[in-house]
Design an enzyme around this catalytic site. Structure first.
Site, PDB file in Angstrom:
ATOM      1  N   GLY A  79       0.828  -1.188   0.000  1.00  0.00           N
ATOM      2  CA  GLY A  79       0.000   0.000   0.000  1.00  0.00           C
ATOM      3  C   GLY A  79       0.867   1.244   0.000  1.00  0.00           C
ATOM      4  O   GLY A  79       2.044   1.206   0.371  1.00  0.00           O
ATOM      5  N   CYS A  80       0.296   2.359  -0.416  1.00  0.00           N
ATOM      6  CA  CYS A  80       1.087   3.596  -0.516  1.00  0.00           C
ATOM      7  C   CYS A  80       1.512   4.104   0.863  1.00  0.00           C
ATOM      8  O   CYS A  80       2.672   4.483   1.059  1.00  0.00           O
ATOM      9  CB  CYS A  80       0.311   4.661  -1.280  1.00  0.00           C
ATOM     10  SG  CYS A  80      -1.374   4.955  -0.685  1.00  0.00           S
ATOM     11  N   TYR A  81       0.597   4.116   1.830  1.00  0.00           N
ATOM     12  CA  TYR A  81       0.983   4.537   3.171  1.00  0.00           C
ATOM     13  C   TYR A  81       2.038   3.594   3.773  1.00  0.00           C
ATOM     14  O   TYR A  81       3.032   4.066   4.342  1.00  0.00           O
ATOM     15  CB  TYR A  81      -0.237   4.596   4.087  1.00  0.00           C
ATOM     16  CG  TYR A  81      -1.120   5.804   3.938  1.00  0.00           C
ATOM     17  CD1 TYR A  81      -0.620   7.101   4.019  1.00  0.00           C
ATOM     18  CD2 TYR A  81      -2.490   5.646   3.742  1.00  0.00           C
ATOM     19  CE1 TYR A  81      -1.463   8.201   3.906  1.00  0.00           C
ATOM     20  CE2 TYR A  81      -3.336   6.741   3.639  1.00  0.00           C
ATOM     21  CZ  TYR A  81      -2.817   8.024   3.715  1.00  0.00           C
ATOM     22  OH  TYR A  81      -3.650   9.109   3.614  1.00  0.00           O
TER      23      TYR A  81
END
Length: 343
Positions: free
Chosen positions: A145-147
């Site tokens: 995921g980006c986070y």
């Protein structure tokens, strides 16, 4: 040898970003370009910035349309990748940019996603300890995921070096609106977002929390507890993550900086900035680079690490292409030789 690559979810932000990078990749030819509700439409009507692919027509996202390519990128909502991937040949390199294969814990998946666990694949964040070895020759890859990409880049060096305590990790991150996808949502209208910021997923409910804990725990060799608060920023792209953790007794500023310098000295896309210079999302816009800086808060006994990435590039599509390159034995930076954009 030219590698045939198919991209699903091509009408969305993530799929469009994968195509943007692949269009300049020296070793690939773009095969099937698929979507679901937008099948039959010309790509240029949905992704007008992809000039070289504008006249391609989207076909339906089916295993039959994706099969026959050497590589398949799945840029689909969570829950949509697992069934499709199971129908693709084992010899095909399948890179899932969705969440379906990121988590090792069945219990964590069921708690945060509420559906059956599809299992885990090699994790596509090459900068983590041991990640490149797991990716080489892999035929299934789960893109982070980006986070979690920004959070793990921020703190994993400290956990891997044994410098951080595992029970009081706080992550606060601001993301651009593209992280929520391309579907129309009232709270993402320009009039709602411009000129202000606000949190969401507060109180431990965000689905990226267990992914962060998984990565930190793997690096630390013990469970790590994370408090994560995401916020929505009035920008289209980018993530600015501020990650803090308590340092172990006797650890000081010099040891902390040495650990991060050692971790990223040879990395092509993760950069610890010179002391006094701090990350900014504009530094990495449109690129696969991550910039980092750290400080030791001696009064609180905590390290503070700030990391900036482009959520669509390093946070999704760039990490996916980087992982593909490693899995296939290509030059790791192929298709990713992009500097940031300024101003």
């Amino acid at each position: 040898m030219t590698i045939s690559v198919a991209v699903s979810g091509a009408s969305g932000y993530a799929g469009g970003e994968v195509l943007r990078l692949l269009a300049h990749h020296p070793d690939v030819a773009i095969g099937a370009i698929t979507a679901h509700s937008n099948a039959g439409q010309r790509l240029g009507s949905l992704q007008p910035h992809l000039h070289s692919l504008a006249d391609r027509v989207l076909v339906d996202t089916t295993a039959e349309n994706l099969a026959g390519n050497d590589v398949v990128f799945l840029a689909l909502p969570h829950g949509a990748s697992a069934e499709l991937a199971a129908r693709l040949p084992e010899r095909t390199l399948v890179i899932d940019a969705g969440a379906d294969h990121r988590l090792e814990s069945e219990a964590a998946w069921e708690k945060f996603y509420g559906s059956a666990h599809a299992g885990s694949w090699p994790y596509g964040l090459p900068e983590l300890p041991g990640a490149r070895e797991a990716l080489r020759g892999a035929r299934r890859v789960a893109v982070p995921g980006c986070y979690p990409t920004s959070a793990q880049l921020a703190l994993v060096p400290g956990f891997a070096a044994g410098l951080l305590e595992p029970d009081d990790v706080v992550i606060v991150a601001a993301s651009g609106t593209s992280g929520a996808g391309k579907a129309a949502k009232a709270h993402l209208l320009g009039s709602e977002v411009m000129g202000g910021m606000g949190p969401y997923g507060v109180g431990g409910g965000h689905r990226h929390t267990p992914e962060m804990e998984q990565g930190f725990g793997r690096a630390a060799g013990e469970p790590v507890r994370v408090s994560f608060t995401p916020t929505l920023a009035p920008m289209a792209r980018g993530i600015l993550t501020t990650a803090t953790a308590r340092v172990r007794p006797g650890v000081g500023a010099a040891a902390l900086r040495a650990a991060w310098e050692s971790a990223y000295a040879a990395e092509p896309f993760a950069h610890l900035l010179p002391e006094g210079q701090w990350p900014h999302t504009k530094q990495v816009l449109g690129s696969n680079h991550a910039t980092l800086q750290l400080a030791f808060d001696e009064h609180a006994g905590r390290v503070i690490v700030v990391c900036a990435i482009d959520n669509l590039t390093k946070g999704t599509a760039g990490g996916a292409v980087q992982s593909m390159n490693i899995a296939l034995g290509l030059r790791e930076s192929a298709g990713l030789d992009l500097e940031g954009i300024a101003p």
